[in-house]
Design a protein around this motif. Structure first.
Motif, PDB file in Angstrom:
ATOM      1  N   ASP A  55       0.877  -1.213   0.055  1.00 43.22           N
ATOM      2  CA  ASP A  55       0.040  -0.121   0.001  1.00 43.22           C
ATOM      3  C   ASP A  55       0.843   1.189  -0.084  1.00 43.22           C
ATOM      4  N   LYS A  56       1.854   1.278   0.568  1.00 45.31           N
ATOM      5  CA  LYS A  56       2.814   2.455   0.689  1.00 45.31           C
ATOM      6  C   LYS A  56       3.512   2.486  -0.631  1.00 45.31           C
ATOM      7  N   ILE A  57       3.738   1.756  -1.297  1.00 48.05           N
ATOM      8  CA  ILE A  57       4.698   1.687  -2.381  1.00 48.05           C
ATOM      9  C   ILE A  57       3.588   2.299  -3.630  1.00 48.05           C
ATOM     10  N   ARG A  58       2.375   1.744  -3.376  1.00 48.26           N
ATOM     11  CA  ARG A  58       1.495   2.007  -4.578  1.00 48.26           C
ATOM     12  C   ARG A  58       0.941   3.674  -4.363  1.00 48.26           C
ATOM     13  N   LYS A  59       0.880   4.050  -2.946  1.00 46.64           N
ATOM     14  CA  LYS A  59       0.443   5.385  -2.733  1.00 46.64           C
ATOM     15  C   LYS A  59       1.763   6.397  -3.277  1.00 46.64           C
ATOM     16  N   PHE A  60       2.984   5.719  -2.966  1.00 45.65           N
ATOM     17  CA  PHE A  60       4.220   6.538  -3.310  1.00 45.65           C
ATOM     18  C   PHE A  60       4.184   6.822  -4.777  1.00 45.65           C
ATOM     19  N   VAL A  61       3.955   5.920  -5.667  1.00 48.21           N
ATOM     20  CA  VAL A  61       3.929   6.059  -6.938  1.00 48.21           C
ATOM     21  C   VAL A  61       2.887   6.812  -7.668  1.00 48.21           C
ATOM     22  N   ARG A  62       1.712   6.733  -7.021  1.00 46.70           N
ATOM     23  CA  ARG A  62       0.743   7.725  -7.469  1.00 46.70           C
ATOM     24  C   ARG A  62       1.068   9.043  -7.181  1.00 46.70           C
ATOM     25  N   GLU A  63       1.494   9.279  -5.906  1.00 44.39           N
ATOM     26  CA  GLU A  63       1.970  10.822  -5.621  1.00 44.39           C
ATOM     27  C   GLU A  63       3.160  11.205  -6.305  1.00 44.39           C
ATOM     28  N   LEU A  64       4.057  10.550  -6.805  1.00 44.60           N
ATOM     29  CA  LEU A  64       5.118  10.773  -7.530  1.00 44.60           C
ATOM     30  C   LEU A  64       4.531  11.085  -9.040  1.00 44.60           C
ATOM     31  N   ASN A  65       3.622  10.134  -9.456  1.00 43.93           N
ATOM     32  CA  ASN A  65       3.122  10.848 -10.819  1.00 43.93           C
ATOM     33  C   ASN A  65       2.198  11.971 -10.733  1.00 43.93           C
ATOM     34  N   ARG A  66       1.613  12.266  -9.706  1.00 45.23           N
ATOM     35  CA  ARG A  66       0.966  13.563  -9.634  1.00 45.23           C
ATOM     36  C   ARG A  66       1.614  14.690  -9.291  1.00 45.23           C
ATOM     37  N   GLU A  67       2.669  14.443  -8.567  1.00 45.57           N
ATOM     38  CA  GLU A  67       3.363  15.767  -8.245  1.00 45.57           C
ATOM     39  C   GLU A  67       4.466  16.022  -9.019  1.00 45.57           C
ATOM     40  N   LYS A  68       5.328  15.068  -9.503  1.00 48.42           N
ATOM     41  CA  LYS A  68       6.401  15.446 -10.670  1.00 48.42           C
ATOM     42  C   LYS A  68       6.144  14.869 -12.017  1.00 48.42           C
ATOM     43  N   LYS A  69       4.953  14.597 -12.240  1.00 51.07           N
ATOM     44  CA  LYS A  69       4.672  14.107 -13.629  1.00 51.07           C
ATOM     45  C   LYS A  69       5.384  13.004 -14.263  1.00 51.07           C
ATOM     46  N   THR A  70       6.014  12.280 -13.302  1.00 51.75           N
ATOM     47  CA  THR A  70       6.875  11.308 -13.691  1.00 51.75           C
ATOM     48  C   THR A  70       6.010   9.947 -14.580  1.00 51.75           C
ATOM     49  N   THR A  71       6.452   9.627 -15.701  1.00 55.40           N
ATOM     50  CA  THR A  71       5.603   8.540 -16.362  1.00 55.40           C
ATOM     51  C   THR A  71       6.152   7.088 -15.924  1.00 55.40           C
ATOM     52  N   VAL A  72       5.466   6.312 -15.393  1.00 56.34           N
ATOM     53  CA  VAL A  72       5.584   5.208 -14.530  1.00 56.34           C
ATOM     54  C   VAL A  72       5.053   4.063 -15.597  1.00 56.34           C
ATOM     55  N   ILE A  73       6.055   3.069 -15.937  1.00 55.65           N
ATOM     56  CA  ILE A  73       6.036   2.085 -16.824  1.00 55.65           C
ATOM     57  C   ILE A  73       6.060   0.728 -15.851  1.00 55.65           C
ATOM     58  N   LEU A  74       4.785   0.054 -15.750  1.00 51.72           N
ATOM     59  CA  LEU A  74       4.831  -1.029 -14.608  1.00 51.72           C
ATOM     60  C   LEU A  74       4.499  -2.160 -15.209  1.00 51.72           C
ATOM     61  N   THR A  75       5.394  -3.311 -14.927  1.00 57.13           N
ATOM     62  CA  THR A  75       5.109  -4.711 -15.459  1.00 57.13           C
ATOM     63  C   THR A  75       4.726  -5.506 -13.915  1.00 57.13           C
ATOM     64  N   THR A  76       3.745  -6.208 -14.176  1.00 59.50           N
ATOM     65  CA  THR A  76       3.132  -6.838 -12.795  1.00 59.50           C
ATOM     66  C   THR A  76       2.261  -7.867 -13.270  1.00 59.50           C
ATOM     67  N   HIS A  77       2.177  -9.113 -12.426  1.00 56.19           N
ATOM     68  CA  HIS A  77       1.297  -9.978 -12.301  1.00 56.19           C
ATOM     69  C   HIS A  77       0.159  -9.784 -11.041  1.00 56.19           C
ATOM     70  N   ASP A  78       0.241  -8.667 -10.328  1.00 58.46           N
ATOM     71  CA  ASP A  78      -0.600  -8.510  -9.372  1.00 58.46           C
ATOM     72  C   ASP A  78      -1.651  -7.296 -10.031  1.00 58.46           C
TER      73      ASP A  78
END
Length: 207
Positions: A55-78
């Motif tokens: 949950d902490k990591i997911r929240k961090f990535v969302r916040e990173l995208n919102r604040e810094k407009k960082t493009t996140v490319i995520l590969t996952t089976h979850d």
């Protein structure tokens, strides 16, 4: 900012060998972002982690995208990673692009079905008519798959109230992993059919 968002205060000065898997993952995220990249690639970032760290990591990535407009490319089976982090989904099977669309459009593919979970004290008989299928039967709880094209919500609720002494009722849309499984199954079947047709065509040409 990273220390605060990833809650790293308690282990910031610990040697790496003493860190847990979740602590290492949070620290690695912070290190990867120190140079403020435009694009962040994450490969299974929550695998093996407990629900709190996920949950902490997911929240961090969302916040990173919102604040810094960082493009996140995520590969996952979850599938929860995708649902909670991503705005867009790309499905690839053996190097072939199967789809590329927004999460909202992707989830709309499950609109032809939903689930109703009925908890009760007692009941006369299970629901049984077109558009309704009993998926799971427990002593005081039934789960039904509903086809909205064949049965309206009003008719369904009316029938449930007649047959059950309801203590709780939950209506759920298909989970994202179920939609993924449905698409892969469908595409796999189409591929097999295409291969069969190609084989028959070649056989006919030889004749």
């Amino acid at each position: 900012m990273f220390t605060e968002l990833l809650e790293m205060q308690s282990f910031l000065n610990k040697p790496v060998r003493q860190l847990s898997l979740g602590q290492k993952m949070r620290a690695e995220l912070a290190i990867a972002l120190l140079h403020d990249p435009d694009i962040l690639y994450l490969d299974e970032p929550t695998i093996g982690l407990d629900v709190v760290v996920k949950d902490k990591i997911r929240k961090f990535v969302r916040e990173l995208n919102r604040e810094k407009k960082t493009t996140v490319i995520l590969t996952t089976h979850d599938m929860a990673d995708i649902e909670e982090i991503c705005d867009r989904i790309i499905m690839i099977d053996h190097g072939t692009l199967m789809l590329d669309q927004t999460i909202a459009s992707f989830k709309s593919q499950g609109a032809d079905q939903y689930y109703v979970e009925v908890a009760f004290k007692n009941y006369k008989k299970p629901l049984s008519f077109d558009g309704v299928e009993l998926m799971k039967e427990q002593p005081f709880c039934h789960t039904y798959s509903i086809n909205p094209r064949l049965v309206s919500m009003n008719d369904l609720l009316s029938c449930i109230s007649e047959l059950f002494e309801v203590t709780d009722i939950t209506i759920k849309k298909p989970e994202i992993d179920e939609i993924v499984r449905k698409i892969y199954t469908s595409q796999s079947g189409e591929t097999k059919l295409s291969m069969k047709e190609s084989f028959l065509k070649k056989s006919i040409e030889k004749l």
